[in-house]
Design an enzyme around this catalytic site. Sequence first.
Site, PDB file in Angstrom:
ATOM      1  N   HIS A  30     -48.050  17.415 -81.314  1.00  0.00           N
ATOM      2  CA  HIS A  30     -47.849  16.214 -80.525  1.00  0.00           C
ATOM      3  C   HIS A  30     -46.376  15.866 -80.459  1.00  0.00           C
ATOM      4  O   HIS A  30     -45.597  16.233 -81.336  1.00  0.00           O
ATOM      5  CB  HIS A  30     -48.663  15.025 -81.047  1.00  0.00           C
ATOM      6  CG  HIS A  30     -48.324  14.544 -82.429  1.00  0.00           C
ATOM      7  ND1 HIS A  30     -48.438  15.317 -83.563  1.00  0.00           N
ATOM      8  CD2 HIS A  30     -47.907  13.323 -82.854  1.00  0.00           C
ATOM      9  CE1 HIS A  30     -48.112  14.607 -84.632  1.00  0.00           C
ATOM     10  NE2 HIS A  30     -47.778  13.392 -84.226  1.00  0.00           N
TER      11      HIS A  30
ATOM     12  N   GLU B 168     -44.936  17.701 -88.691  1.00  0.00           N
ATOM     13  CA  GLU B 168     -45.726  17.225 -89.829  1.00  0.00           C
ATOM     14  C   GLU B 168     -46.615  18.328 -90.420  1.00  0.00           C
ATOM     15  O   GLU B 168     -47.099  18.190 -91.549  1.00  0.00           O
ATOM     16  CB  GLU B 168     -46.587  16.042 -89.395  1.00  0.00           C
ATOM     17  CG  GLU B 168     -45.785  14.799 -89.062  1.00  0.00           C
ATOM     18  CD  GLU B 168     -46.623  13.690 -88.441  1.00  0.00           C
ATOM     19  OE1 GLU B 168     -46.120  12.563 -88.328  1.00  0.00           O
ATOM     20  OE2 GLU B 168     -47.783  13.951 -88.063  1.00  0.00           O
TER      21      GLU B 168
ATOM     22  N   HIS C 252     -53.300  11.776 -89.339  1.00  0.00           N
ATOM     23  CA  HIS C 252     -53.202  10.410 -89.878  1.00  0.00           C
ATOM     24  C   HIS C 252     -52.793   9.405 -88.789  1.00  0.00           C
ATOM     25  O   HIS C 252     -52.089   8.430 -89.053  1.00  0.00           O
ATOM     26  CB  HIS C 252     -52.260  10.351 -91.082  1.00  0.00           C
ATOM     27  CG  HIS C 252     -50.834  10.739 -90.803  1.00  0.00           C
ATOM     28  ND1 HIS C 252     -50.054  11.424 -91.719  1.00  0.00           N
ATOM     29  CD2 HIS C 252     -50.030  10.552 -89.732  1.00  0.00           C
ATOM     30  CE1 HIS C 252     -48.843  11.630 -91.237  1.00  0.00           C
ATOM     31  NE2 HIS C 252     -48.798  11.084 -90.031  1.00  0.00           N
TER      32      HIS C 252
ATOM     33  N   HIS D 159     -43.282   6.365 -92.347  1.00  0.00           N
ATOM     34  CA  HIS D 159     -42.865   6.080 -90.977  1.00  0.00           C
ATOM     35  C   HIS D 159     -41.980   4.835 -90.900  1.00  0.00           C
ATOM     36  O   HIS D 159     -42.028   4.097 -89.927  1.00  0.00           O
ATOM     37  CB  HIS D 159     -44.090   5.908 -90.085  1.00  0.00           C
ATOM     38  CG  HIS D 159     -44.991   7.103 -90.031  1.00  0.00           C
ATOM     39  ND1 HIS D 159     -45.879   7.406 -91.049  1.00  0.00           N
ATOM     40  CD2 HIS D 159     -45.133   8.074 -89.100  1.00  0.00           C
ATOM     41  CE1 HIS D 159     -46.543   8.516 -90.732  1.00  0.00           C
ATOM     42  NE2 HIS D 159     -46.111   8.937 -89.559  1.00  0.00           N
TER      43      HIS D 159
END
Length: 302
Positions: free
Chosen positions: A194, A241, A12, A59
């Site tokens: 990441h 995530e 995303h 976020h």
Amino acid sequence: MADIVGGITTSHIPAIGNAIARGLQQTPYWKPFFDGYIPVRQWLDEVRPDVAVVLYNDHGLSFFLDRMPTFAIGAAERYPNKDEGWGLDVLPAIRGNVELSWHLIESLVADEFDLTICQEMTVDHGCMVPMLTMWPEAAGEWPVTVVPIAVNTVQHPVPTAARCYKLGQALGRAIESYPEDLKVVIFGTGGMSHQLQGERAGFINSAFDRMFMQALVDDPEVLTRLTTAELIEQAGSEGIELIMWLAMRGAMTRGASLRHAHYHVPVSNTAAGVLVVDNVAVPSATGAARPDVAIVGELEVT
């Protein structure tokens, strides 16, 4: 009764939304990534879901470090999108499904998941970029209603891989006990490996990503034994995530038959993966064969 037609895992990354807004899908940088979503949209056209249950992480738009629920679920008629500082266009609100939301809330609480219930909720790129990636021509006319479920991957302690898998299992039971005839697709968003800050900024672990994709389809129980520290070590601080991918897999009540897999590195300093699974233990009744794609090793674009 409601039926879970299958699940999708997808990155995303905010840059995806900007690429779509600017029409960059066919540029050399973006084409290898977006080509991986063509079969996903074909599958969605085939199964035609009524509802998308979107597992994502906020976020800082709806929740921040001072108030960060472990699991939050929307129970609103609509979910607006707002500017969150990434330069993304503000997209039209997505439509909720209040009746299904409250059914899921009742069932999940009875299954001992203590949820934060949101009758007002804004949704950020964690939810909206997957929607835009799946239906890039549909902004403002989304073809599904949505139940957003936010999972904390920001403020530690975060829920474990095992806990998120169990959440998915409880979610699957809840959906299939809903009395209305609805076709439901589950999105597990975020990832893959990441890290955006610190000494390991830019970290990508393709070998782990490929292993994770294979195991998610064939042996998800193995992944539930990963601790949070192990997930961060192998996938990076933001790679945590991937617990939302496990929640999606847990919701596949009848098993997972792989329809499509795609892996691409890099996209905006991250590894990007997408999987489509039918909620069946064998290739789907449509006769489509399991894709001839090796996830472990050199993952090919299908």
